[in-house]
Scaffold this active site. Sequence first.
Site, short mmCIF file in Angstrom:
data_model
loop_
_atom_site.label_atom_id
_atom_site.label_comp_id
_atom_site.label_asym_id
_atom_site.label_seq_id
_atom_site.Cartn_x
_atom_site.Cartn_y
_atom_site.Cartn_z
N ASP A 262 36.61 35.24 37.26
CA ASP A 262 37.49 35.30 38.51
C ASP A 262 37.15 36.48 38.99
OD1 ASP A 262 38.90 36.65 36.22
OD2 ASP A 262 40.66 36.01 36.86
N ASN A 263 36.93 37.64 38.45
CA ASN A 263 36.90 39.10 39.14
C ASN A 263 36.15 39.88 37.99
OD1 ASN A 263 40.08 38.70 38.64
ND2 ASN A 263 39.00 39.94 37.52
N HIS B 213 48.48 30.52 37.99
CA HIS B 213 48.61 31.81 38.70
C HIS B 213 48.68 31.70 40.30
CE1 HIS B 213 48.28 36.44 37.71
NE2 HIS B 213 49.35 36.02 38.43
N CYS C 19 42.73 38.06 39.85
CA CYS C 19 42.87 36.77 39.49
C CYS C 19 43.64 35.69 40.74
CB CYS C 19 44.06 36.88 38.21
SG CYS C 19 43.58 37.72 37.07
#
Length: 413
Positions: free
Chosen positions: A267-268, A115, A60
């Site tokens: 994001d991943n 984040h 993230c």
Amino acid sequence: MTDSTDPRLPNIVLILADNLGWGELGCYGGGALRGAPTPRIDRLASEGLRFLNFNVESDCVPTRSALMTGRHPIRTGGLQSVPAGLPQGIHPWEITLAQLISGRGYATAMFGKWHLGDREGRYPKDRGFDQWYGIPRTTNESMFTSSPGFDPSVVEIPHVMEGCSGEPARNVEVYDLEMRRRIDAELVARSNDFMRRQSKRKKPFFLYVPLTQLHYPTIPHRDFIGKTGWGEFADSMAEMDHRVGQILDEIDALQLREDTVVFFGSDNGPEFRRPWRGTAGPWVGTYHTAMEGSLRVPFMLRWPGRVPAGVVTDEIVHVTDLYPTLARVVGARAPTDRPIDGVDQLDFFLGRQSKSNREGFVYYIKNEMRAVKWRQWKMHLVWETEPNVGPIRLETPWIFNLIQDGCAARCFV
């Protein structure tokens, strides 16, 4: 100068799912096979450019850092997710994508997971967004207050927060499991309200919507419990598809489709924790690794009349590329006092050229280089197929041709 011959600057809507693996959506071979058809996102993919080889960072924080700065996280300090209470975020001197776009007269808003800093001066409203509502860190904090032995004197109770530029951020509501179910609905409601307000003002806008699905705990809004009949993970995916559809419907209702470029991605790679484990389709690996299942994620964009519809590409693109590309779209100048790792992909996106402007990239986890991709080749310096199985630092690197040796690259575990 904006690249468009139209003097109007396009609106930009960037929707980022959390831990959405390559193999989850219908347009990537999942959908009904995963128990949850995704008709709205699939349609969005068919209306523009869909990527098979869009690459991000390991989890993230580094991906969001790369997106916001156009720089690899080894440069920005956004190396990896860390627990609440520890110093975190990108360096204060980084110039974010939101700051670039805001400097061109755009209204900017972020509704979702940040984040990249959880103290005053580091929140989204301090980093180029006019307004922000969401969570400063991550979704699994919603489990804190119901965990056995939780002590609020040791770890602060997590909250959903909001703030506007120039004002202190404030806590809005405790981020517990019930709020975890409701948050994406609230993010979308606020996003649509923001677009309505800017449409009335006839002001171009940048809307960043980092949703919380499918991050663990992967539990849906109560309106979606039982929606698919295949459990809460599938129900959560159905909710995510619906939320994306709500934003797209609002764009149409405001008659902004032709003036708005829409991005959707992840994001991943997929979640690896059971019972919320996701899938990267044919690729091995989950987030927090250097495997293709971590690097490659779903990504698509729609810009009617500018980006050709129905195009699918296996050309390499990296998340850092969005920074200089969007800078050119809005007529901003990327910083020249620091290395920018992203490359301008606008001509490729618009169909003016068949090849990406990128041939490869280096891949770090924290401060360790683990892999390198170049054209169809992949070199692993460290081998770890999923978190916590233990990294193997290879004496001799393993090299794969991702097309010809695809089976080996996927199955050699």
